[in-house]
Design an enzyme around this catalytic site. Structure first.
Site, PDB file in Angstrom:
ATOM      1  N   ASP A 115       5.352  -2.795  24.380  1.00  0.00           N
ATOM      2  CA  ASP A 115       4.756  -2.810  23.046  1.00  0.00           C
ATOM      3  C   ASP A 115       3.307  -3.259  23.204  1.00  0.00           C
ATOM      4  O   ASP A 115       2.969  -3.911  24.196  1.00  0.00           O
ATOM      5  CB  ASP A 115       5.563  -3.797  22.181  1.00  0.00           C
ATOM      6  CG  ASP A 115       4.902  -4.156  20.866  1.00  0.00           C
ATOM      7  OD1 ASP A 115       5.184  -3.487  19.882  1.00  0.00           O
ATOM      8  OD2 ASP A 115       4.118  -5.134  20.838  1.00  0.00           O
TER       9      ASP A 115
ATOM     10  N   ILE B  94      -0.358   0.964  21.783  1.00  0.00           N
ATOM     11  CA  ILE B  94      -0.010   2.397  21.835  1.00  0.00           C
ATOM     12  C   ILE B  94      -0.590   3.122  20.628  1.00  0.00           C
ATOM     13  O   ILE B  94      -0.298   2.776  19.486  1.00  0.00           O
ATOM     14  CB  ILE B  94       1.515   2.577  21.897  1.00  0.00           C
ATOM     15  CG1 ILE B  94       2.041   2.055  23.236  1.00  0.00           C
ATOM     16  CG2 ILE B  94       1.903   4.038  21.693  1.00  0.00           C
ATOM     17  CD1 ILE B  94       3.551   2.004  23.338  1.00  0.00           C
TER      18      ILE B  94
ATOM     19  N   THR C 225      12.027 -12.468  18.826  1.00  0.00           N
ATOM     20  CA  THR C 225      10.600 -12.587  19.151  1.00  0.00           C
ATOM     21  C   THR C 225      10.296 -14.030  19.525  1.00  0.00           C
ATOM     22  O   THR C 225      10.615 -14.954  18.770  1.00  0.00           O
ATOM     23  CB  THR C 225       9.738 -12.137  17.960  1.00  0.00           C
ATOM     24  OG1 THR C 225      10.013 -10.760  17.688  1.00  0.00           O
ATOM     25  CG2 THR C 225       8.261 -12.294  18.271  1.00  0.00           C
TER      26      THR C 225
ATOM     27  N   GLY D  54       3.845  -0.078  16.362  1.00  0.00           N
ATOM     28  CA  GLY D  54       3.679  -0.837  15.139  1.00  0.00           C
ATOM     29  C   GLY D  54       2.557  -0.279  14.290  1.00  0.00           C
ATOM     30  O   GLY D  54       2.780   0.431  13.321  1.00  0.00           O
TER      31      GLY D  54
ATOM     32  N   SER E  58      11.897  -6.433  10.359  1.00  0.00           N
ATOM     33  CA  SER E  58      11.365  -7.755  10.645  1.00  0.00           C
ATOM     34  C   SER E  58      12.014  -8.825   9.780  1.00  0.00           C
ATOM     35  O   SER E  58      12.369  -8.585   8.622  1.00  0.00           O
ATOM     36  CB  SER E  58       9.849  -7.765  10.396  1.00  0.00           C
ATOM     37  OG  SER E  58       9.330  -9.077  10.458  1.00  0.00           O
TER      38      SER E  58
ATOM     39  N   HIS F 159       2.215  -9.301  21.159  1.00  0.00           N
ATOM     40  CA  HIS F 159       2.253  -9.314  19.697  1.00  0.00           C
ATOM     41  C   HIS F 159       1.095  -8.498  19.114  1.00  0.00           C
ATOM     42  O   HIS F 159       0.523  -8.839  18.088  1.00  0.00           O
ATOM     43  CB  HIS F 159       2.196 -10.748  19.170  1.00  0.00           C
ATOM     44  CG  HIS F 159       2.999 -10.972  17.927  1.00  0.00           C
ATOM     45  ND1 HIS F 159       4.241 -11.559  17.939  1.00  0.00           N
ATOM     46  CD2 HIS F 159       2.748 -10.673  16.642  1.00  0.00           C
ATOM     47  CE1 HIS F 159       4.712 -11.630  16.703  1.00  0.00           C
ATOM     48  NE2 HIS F 159       3.816 -11.088  15.897  1.00  0.00           N
TER      49      HIS F 159
ATOM     50  N   TYR G  85      12.940 -14.160  14.055  1.00  0.00           N
ATOM     51  CA  TYR G  85      12.138 -15.329  14.388  1.00  0.00           C
ATOM     52  C   TYR G  85      13.037 -16.545  14.195  1.00  0.00           C
ATOM     53  O   TYR G  85      13.697 -16.669  13.158  1.00  0.00           O
ATOM     54  CB  TYR G  85      10.952 -15.478  13.438  1.00  0.00           C
ATOM     55  CG  TYR G  85       9.825 -14.489  13.628  1.00  0.00           C
ATOM     56  CD1 TYR G  85       9.106 -14.440  14.806  1.00  0.00           C
ATOM     57  CD2 TYR G  85       9.460 -13.638  12.585  1.00  0.00           C
ATOM     58  CE1 TYR G  85       8.047 -13.561  14.959  1.00  0.00           C
ATOM     59  CE2 TYR G  85       8.410 -12.755  12.733  1.00  0.00           C
ATOM     60  CZ  TYR G  85       7.706 -12.719  13.920  1.00  0.00           C
ATOM     61  OH  TYR G  85       6.665 -11.843  14.069  1.00  0.00           O
TER      62      TYR G  85
ATOM     63  N   LYS H   7      11.464 -10.072  22.748  1.00  0.00           N
ATOM     64  CA  LYS H   7      10.127  -9.510  22.579  1.00  0.00           C
ATOM     65  C   LYS H   7       9.069 -10.608  22.675  1.00  0.00           C
ATOM     66  O   LYS H   7       9.220 -11.667  22.079  1.00  0.00           O
ATOM     67  CB  LYS H   7      10.041  -8.807  21.220  1.00  0.00           C
ATOM     68  CG  LYS H   7       8.706  -8.147  20.923  1.00  0.00           C
ATOM     69  CD  LYS H   7       8.809  -7.359  19.614  1.00  0.00           C
ATOM     70  CE  LYS H   7       7.494  -6.706  19.252  1.00  0.00           C
ATOM     71  NZ  LYS H   7       6.496  -7.701  18.776  1.00  0.00           N
TER      72      LYS H   7
END
Length: 413
Positions: free
Chosen positions: A331, A334, A185, A354, A135, A299, A159, A275
């Protein structure tokens, strides 16, 4: 019926004593059979502010609850009398084969959850043969992550900041360090209302108060690790003393458009994944722009509460992008290998985890991440066998039925 007392000779084959596990950490991890088990261990061992940052979502946390309900509402439809003596869980993702249909998603402030942080994640990913995504808000540098796992498949999540030059400087560093995919993202024009963090007074680094000290007393291992390792800092930006939400609002650029994304695409020599996609229209625009993958994600429920459920959106996006070279990844929500199999059967080419891996990290550092990956791998293999499929490509929408809990209301006239 004639009875007799058993002899030691009779009892010996019936009684097997398990060799004791001396390590408390290994006992904890061995007893965890699911990701939810790891979550419970993580909650016991991690201070409330750090745990809630990982575990929580925005506003009423409706988006996260719905995402998990969507997976719970899947009915599997197995085929019988298939040879599933061996199963292949690998597939080619963005040009390279990976061992499992999931990778580690980008997570910020990871060393706050547990001091091994990003290094535990990337080395576990390397061992498992899956991608690791660092990240922008990571707490280990781009170069240190690359050096820790030279054989890992490494992706860098971007970002876009208000300071474009600093953003692209990070991209250049990732390029030089050997990261092969840029994950942009796009769902953070401003920070979501993460109420748990506000109530906990969550700051970076953590603020010590009477409440945090009281909460830390039964969790000495976390504080010992936190206080005796390198001070927590951002790998990609200067120090910050405010809340996480204030940091996001200060840094992130709400003016980013599709043209900016096209410009970013031209700066990066490898694959580009986007994303935070939450509509068919946007997915189609991105495919036309030429991105290599779209990640359906809200997110983790941490931005817009009551956002679309990615799993519900998946079939429509797959249909809209059929014939395109753009892969569809998934995403959010999960928590099991069954969830991953359901996503692949529904059309997802790949998935990202995540919270699932972070629960393992908080439960036991690198060993805990290994355990989380093992749990998911075993669940994927078992589910594939029970469905009667030997490869991921054999999974089809016929293997899953989405039971209806939420559906748009039909309006009169």
């Amino acid at each position: 019926m004639k009875r007799q007392l058993p002899t030691p000779h009779d009892l010996r084959p019936l009684l097997k004593f398990k060799k004791p596990t001396l390590s408390p950490k290994q006992r904890r991890l061995e007893s965890a059979l699911t990701i939810e088990d790891l979550r419970r261990v993580a909650k016991r061992r991690t201070p409330k502010a750090a745990f809630d940052y990982t575990d929580g979502a925005a506003d009423g946390e409706v988006s996260l609850a719905r995402a998990r309900e969507a997976f719970a509402d899947v009915q599997f439809n197995p085929s019988i009398l298939r040879d599933v003596s061996s199963v292949d869980t690998s597939r080619v993702v963005l040009g390279e084969r990976v061992a499992l249909p999931f990778g580690i998603a980008p997570t910020g402030f990871t060393r706050m959850m547990q001091s091994e942080g990003e290094i535990a994640g990337v080395t576990a990913a390397e061992a498992a043969g899956i991608p690791y995504t660092l990240s922008t808000m990571g707490t280990t540098s781009i170069e240190d992550v690359a050096a820790a796992a030279p054989g890992a498949r490494k992706w860098f999540q971007l970002y876009m900041w208000k300071d474009r030059d600093r953003s692209m400087a990070l991209v250049d560093r990732a390029k030089r360090a050997g990261y092969d995919t840029l994950v942009v993202t796009v769902d953070v024009p401003v920070a979501g209302a993460r109420l748990r963090d506000t109530r906990n007074g969550m700051t970076i680094p953590p603020t010590l108060s009477g409440r945090t000290i009281t909460n830390a007393i039964p969790r000495p291992a976390w504080w010992i690790n936190f206080l005796t390792t390198e001070p927590l800092a951002f790998a990609s930006l200067d120090a910050w003393s405010g809340t996480v939400g204030e940091l996001l609002d200060h840094m992130f650029d709400p003016t980013v458009t599709f043209e900016d994304l096209r410009w970013i695409r031209d700066q990066w020599p490898g694959a580009v994944s986007v994303k935070g996609v939450q509509s068919v229209t946007d997915a189609r625009k991105l495919a036309e722009l030429g991105v290599d993958a779209v990640v359906l994600s809200n997110h983790g429920g941490r931005q817009l509460d009551r956002a679309p459920v990615p799993f519900h959106l998946l079939p429509s996006v797959v249909a809209a992008l059929r014939g395109s070279k753009t892969e569809v990844h998934l995403d959010t929500g999960i928590m099991s290998g069954q969830d991953i199999v359901a996503a692949v059967a529904h059309g997802a080419h790949f998935t990202l985890i995540g919270r699932a891996y972070l629960y393992g990290l908080m439960a036991g550092g690198r060993d805990g991440v290994d355990r989380a990956i093992d749990i998911l791998r075993n669940q994927i293999e078992r589910t594939m066998r029970l469905l009667g499929v030997a490869t991921l490509d054999e999974l089809t929408p016929d293997h899953v039925t989405q039971l209806v809990r939420l559906a748009p209301r039909e309006l009169d006239g």
